[in-house]
Design a protein around this motif. Structure first.
Motif, PDB file in Angstrom:
ATOM      1  N   LEU A   1      37.667  23.621  50.016  1.00 16.02           N
ATOM      2  CA  LEU A   1      36.921  24.681  49.758  1.00 16.02           C
ATOM      3  C   LEU A   1      36.786  25.502  50.902  1.00 16.02           C
ATOM      4  CD1 LEU A   1      34.271  23.246  47.137  1.00 16.02           C
ATOM      5  CD2 LEU A   1      36.061  25.396  46.741  1.00 16.02           C
ATOM      6  N   GLN A   2      36.302  24.896  52.091  1.00  9.55           N
ATOM      7  CA  GLN A   2      36.455  25.542  53.625  1.00  9.55           C
ATOM      8  C   GLN A   2      37.537  26.387  53.904  1.00  9.55           C
ATOM      9  OE1 GLN A   2      34.608  22.300  55.723  1.00  9.55           O
ATOM     10  NE2 GLN A   2      32.637  23.555  56.161  1.00  9.55           N
ATOM     11  N   VAL A   3      38.631  25.651  53.869  1.00 11.71           N
ATOM     12  CA  VAL A   3      39.823  26.270  54.576  1.00 11.71           C
ATOM     13  C   VAL A   3      40.839  27.035  53.581  1.00 11.71           C
ATOM     14  CG1 VAL A   3      39.814  24.452  56.345  1.00 11.71           C
ATOM     15  CG2 VAL A   3      41.303  24.066  54.323  1.00 11.71           C
ATOM     16  N   ILE A   4      40.796  26.857  52.241  1.00 13.99           N
ATOM     17  CA  ILE A   4      41.536  27.476  51.427  1.00 13.99           C
ATOM     18  C   ILE A   4      41.762  28.906  51.786  1.00 13.99           C
ATOM     19  CG2 ILE A   4      40.088  27.948  49.691  1.00 13.99           C
ATOM     20  CD1 ILE A   4      42.194  27.319  47.694  1.00 13.99           C
ATOM     21  N   PRO A   5      43.221  29.554  52.111  1.00 12.09           N
ATOM     22  CA  PRO A   5      43.653  31.008  52.272  1.00 12.09           C
ATOM     23  C   PRO A   5      42.800  31.662  51.328  1.00 12.09           C
ATOM     24  CG  PRO A   5      45.419  29.455  52.683  1.00 12.09           C
ATOM     25  CD  PRO A   5      44.248  28.688  51.782  1.00 12.09           C
ATOM     26  N   GLY A   6      42.284  32.770  51.542  1.00 14.78           N
ATOM     27  CA  GLY A   6      41.532  33.772  50.703  1.00 14.78           C
ATOM     28  C   GLY A   6      42.417  34.403  49.566  1.00 14.78           C
ATOM     29  N   ALA A   7      43.881  34.400  50.018  1.00 15.63           N
ATOM     30  CA  ALA A   7      44.872  34.887  48.988  1.00 15.63           C
ATOM     31  C   ALA A   7      45.361  33.987  48.098  1.00 15.63           C
ATOM     32  CB  ALA A   7      46.195  35.352  49.857  1.00 15.63           C
ATOM     33  N   VAL A   8      44.830  32.720  48.054  1.00 20.61           N
ATOM     34  CA  VAL A   8      45.139  31.719  47.098  1.00 20.61           C
ATOM     35  C   VAL A   8      44.316  31.781  45.721  1.00 20.61           C
ATOM     36  CG1 VAL A   8      45.429  29.268  46.553  1.00 20.61           C
ATOM     37  CG2 VAL A   8      46.019  30.077  48.836  1.00 20.61           C
ATOM     38  N   PRO A   9      44.857  32.108  44.647  1.00 23.04           N
ATOM     39  CA  PRO A   9      44.039  32.321  43.512  1.00 23.04           C
ATOM     40  C   PRO A   9      43.288  31.004  42.865  1.00 23.04           C
ATOM     41  CG  PRO A   9      46.342  32.170  42.808  1.00 23.04           C
ATOM     42  CD  PRO A   9      46.257  32.346  44.362  1.00 23.04           C
ATOM     43  N   VAL A  10      42.309  30.868  42.585  1.00 21.74           N
ATOM     44  CA  VAL A  10      41.594  29.638  42.176  1.00 21.74           C
ATOM     45  C   VAL A  10      41.180  29.935  40.550  1.00 21.74           C
ATOM     46  CG1 VAL A  10      39.727  27.752  42.299  1.00 21.74           C
ATOM     47  CG2 VAL A  10      40.585  29.133  44.400  1.00 21.74           C
ATOM     48  N   ALA A  11      41.644  29.032  39.904  1.00 22.88           N
ATOM     49  CA  ALA A  11      41.245  29.122  38.238  1.00 22.88           C
ATOM     50  C   ALA A  11      39.730  29.078  37.998  1.00 22.88           C
ATOM     51  CB  ALA A  11      42.002  28.053  37.437  1.00 22.88           C
ATOM     52  N   GLU A  12      39.265  29.805  37.223  1.00 19.89           N
ATOM     53  CA  GLU A  12      37.502  29.922  36.877  1.00 19.89           C
ATOM     54  C   GLU A  12      37.324  28.463  36.253  1.00 19.89           C
ATOM     55  OE1 GLU A  12      35.132  31.768  37.646  1.00 19.89           O
ATOM     56  OE2 GLU A  12      36.448  33.340  38.636  1.00 19.89           O
ATOM     57  N   GLU A  13      38.225  27.820  35.554  1.00 19.68           N
ATOM     58  CA  GLU A  13      37.849  26.648  34.932  1.00 19.68           C
ATOM     59  C   GLU A  13      37.921  25.516  36.199  1.00 19.68           C
ATOM     60  OE1 GLU A  13      40.096  23.164  32.307  1.00 19.68           O
ATOM     61  OE2 GLU A  13      40.965  25.228  32.472  1.00 19.68           O
ATOM     62  N   LEU A  14      38.580  25.629  37.069  1.00 21.68           N
ATOM     63  CA  LEU A  14      38.426  24.443  38.074  1.00 21.68           C
ATOM     64  C   LEU A  14      37.449  24.970  39.029  1.00 21.68           C
ATOM     65  CD1 LEU A  14      39.770  22.494  40.104  1.00 21.68           C
ATOM     66  CD2 LEU A  14      41.182  24.105  41.099  1.00 21.68           C
ATOM     67  N   LEU A  15      37.051  26.361  39.368  1.00 21.90           N
ATOM     68  CA  LEU A  15      35.888  26.336  40.186  1.00 21.90           C
ATOM     69  C   LEU A  15      34.531  26.014  39.282  1.00 21.90           C
ATOM     70  CD1 LEU A  15      35.118  27.822  42.790  1.00 21.90           C
ATOM     71  CD2 LEU A  15      35.068  30.095  41.614  1.00 21.90           C
ATOM     72  N   LEU A  16      34.597  26.188  37.965  1.00 24.26           N
ATOM     73  CA  LEU A  16      33.499  25.811  37.202  1.00 24.26           C
ATOM     74  C   LEU A  16      33.363  24.275  37.362  1.00 24.26           C
ATOM     75  CD1 LEU A  16      31.102  26.274  35.142  1.00 24.26           C
ATOM     76  CD2 LEU A  16      33.012  26.068  33.440  1.00 24.26           C
ATOM     77  N   ARG A  17      34.382  23.536  37.293  1.00 19.32           N
ATOM     78  CA  ARG A  17      34.106  22.049  37.532  1.00 19.32           C
ATOM     79  C   ARG A  17      33.802  21.490  38.962  1.00 19.32           C
ATOM     80  NH1 ARG A  17      39.617  21.407  35.347  1.00 19.32           N
ATOM     81  NH2 ARG A  17      40.466  20.767  37.435  1.00 19.32           N
ATOM     82  N   LEU A  18      34.198  22.181  39.920  1.00 19.02           N
ATOM     83  CA  LEU A  18      33.490  22.142  41.063  1.00 19.02           C
ATOM     84  C   LEU A  18      32.137  22.533  41.346  1.00 19.02           C
ATOM     85  CD1 LEU A  18      36.389  23.586  43.303  1.00 19.02           C
ATOM     86  CD2 LEU A  18      35.783  21.454  43.183  1.00 19.02           C
ATOM     87  N   ARG A  19      31.752  23.648  40.591  1.00 17.99           N
ATOM     88  CA  ARG A  19      30.111  23.813  40.654  1.00 17.99           C
ATOM     89  C   ARG A  19      29.334  22.636  39.915  1.00 17.99           C
ATOM     90  NH1 ARG A  19      31.548  30.115  39.011  1.00 17.99           N
ATOM     91  NH2 ARG A  19      31.724  30.940  41.221  1.00 17.99           N
ATOM     92  N   GLN A  20      30.044  21.865  39.191  1.00 14.74           N
ATOM     93  CA  GLN A  20      29.333  20.656  38.280  1.00 14.74           C
ATOM     94  C   GLN A  20      29.947  19.423  39.039  1.00 14.74           C
ATOM     95  OE1 GLN A  20      30.644  21.438  34.616  1.00 14.74           O
ATOM     96  NE2 GLN A  20      29.268  23.152  34.008  1.00 14.74           N
ATOM     97  N   ASP A  21      30.298  19.538  40.382  1.00 12.47           N
ATOM     98  CA  ASP A  21      30.966  18.352  40.819  1.00 12.47           C
ATOM     99  C   ASP A  21      29.703  17.172  41.070  1.00 12.47           C
ATOM    100  OD1 ASP A  21      33.706  17.699  42.618  1.00 12.47           O
ATOM    101  OD2 ASP A  21      31.667  16.733  43.661  1.00 12.47           O
ATOM    102  N   PRO A  22      29.991  15.870  41.263  1.00 12.96           N
ATOM    103  CA  PRO A  22      29.041  15.055  41.345  1.00 12.96           C
ATOM    104  C   PRO A  22      28.647  15.104  42.711  1.00 12.96           C
ATOM    105  CG  PRO A  22      31.132  14.049  40.270  1.00 12.96           C
ATOM    106  CD  PRO A  22      31.357  15.444  40.797  1.00 12.96           C
ATOM    107  N   ASP A  23      29.248  15.771  43.610  1.00 11.95           N
ATOM    108  CA  ASP A  23      28.777  15.759  45.341  1.00 11.95           C
ATOM    109  C   ASP A  23      28.052  16.920  45.276  1.00 11.95           C
ATOM    110  OD1 ASP A  23      29.286  14.196  47.951  1.00 11.95           O
ATOM    111  OD2 ASP A  23      29.333  16.589  48.214  1.00 11.95           O
ATOM    112  N   GLU A  24      26.762  16.790  45.776  1.00 10.05           N
ATOM    113  CA  GLU A  24      25.944  17.949  46.087  1.00 10.05           C
ATOM    114  C   GLU A  24      26.361  18.817  46.896  1.00 10.05           C
ATOM    115  OE1 GLU A  24      21.312  18.970  47.434  1.00 10.05           O
ATOM    116  OE2 GLU A  24      22.094  16.913  47.482  1.00 10.05           O
TER     117      GLU A  24
END
Length: 263
Positions: A226-249
């Motif tokens: 999440l810190q280093v991914i290039p800005g031009a790389v698209p990230v699916a909203e579904e994946l981003l939603l899972r990360l916002r509900q990640d077990p790790d705070e």
């Protein structure tokens, strides 16, 4: 007639890099002077001698001390850089480390000798110089490919170390396969290293499955991606939603800021 003028001018400066000056490509100022200011007709040539002879001398001086030396700066640099190539720290670390001070002392001396020699003497034609540059670039690419391949293999075997140097301009099939093996077989620390290094190198970043990194079993890896991914790389909203509900705070907090960081 122009040859006569050239001989007259050369006779006045026999010690000013005449050998290098014999190649047409090494005298751009003279060429421009000869093509534009020296009359073609015999009468015009003779009448213009009081002007063309001094200008011819100035052209020779400009080529000898400015134009041609500028042409060989890059060649002299690569000649001196040859002292630092093919250093085998993996198999001869102490020997190579002991020679480093000698290389450091010899480098400016070798550069100066190469620069002066190339400025004064015609070691090679422009075609030969271009061919040598192409060969040097190809050799550099081969060395970069071999170094990157060794690095990926070490990561696949559990190592965690930075990539030394730059990867080649293009990846071949062997490198692509080694990159995938490093991601599949390496440790979590190795994967963090891979994602970090690949983010800084576009040729490697294009081969990375960034979505797999964001779904990595290790929360530390997910956070780093999440810190280093290039800005031009698209990230699916579904994946981003899972990360916002990640077990790790920490992952959840960084994922919630992700779109803002990309902008």
């Amino acid at each position: 007639m122009r040859r006569v003028l050239r001989v007259l001018c050369l006779a006045c400066v026999p010690l000013l890099g005449g050998c290098a000056w014999t190649l047409r490509e090494n005298r751009p100022v003279w060429n421009a002077f000869e093509e534009n200011l020296v009359p073609e007709s015999p009468t015009g040539f003779l009448l213009a001698l009081p002007v063309t002879v001094p200008l011819g001398l100035v052209s020779i001086l400009a080529d000898t001390f400015v134009a041609h030396p500028l042409q060989v700066v890059d060649d002299a640099y690569h000649d001196s850089a040859d002292l630092w190539r093919n250093i085998d720290l993996e198999h001869a670390y102490y020997t190579e480390a002991g020679i480093v001070p000698l290389r450091a002392v010899a480098t400016p001396v070798w550069y100066l000798l190469s620069f002066l020699g190339r400025s004064m003497f015609a070691f090679e034609s422009p075609a030969e110089r271009d061919a040598r540059r192409v060969e040097r670039q190809q050799r550099h690419e081969r060395q970069a490919t071999a170094a990157t391949l060794r690095w990926l293999r070490r990561l696949a075997n559990g190592a965690d170390e930075p990539l030394r140097g730059r990867p080649p301009a293009e990846l071949d099939d062997e490198l692509r396969a080694a990159l995938q093996r490093a991601f599949a077989a390496g440790t979590a620390l190795g994967r963090i290293r891979l994602y970090t290094e690949c983010a800084d190198e576009s040729v490697l970043a294009a081969e990375v499955d960034w979505a797999a990194g964001l779904a990595d079993p290790s929360a530390v890896v997910r956070y780093r991606v999440l810190q280093v991914i290039p800005g031009a790389v698209p990230v699916a909203e579904e994946l981003l939603l899972r990360l916002r509900q990640d077990p790790d705070e920490a992952v959840r907090g960084l994922a919630s800021q992700f779109r803002a960081r990309q902008r």
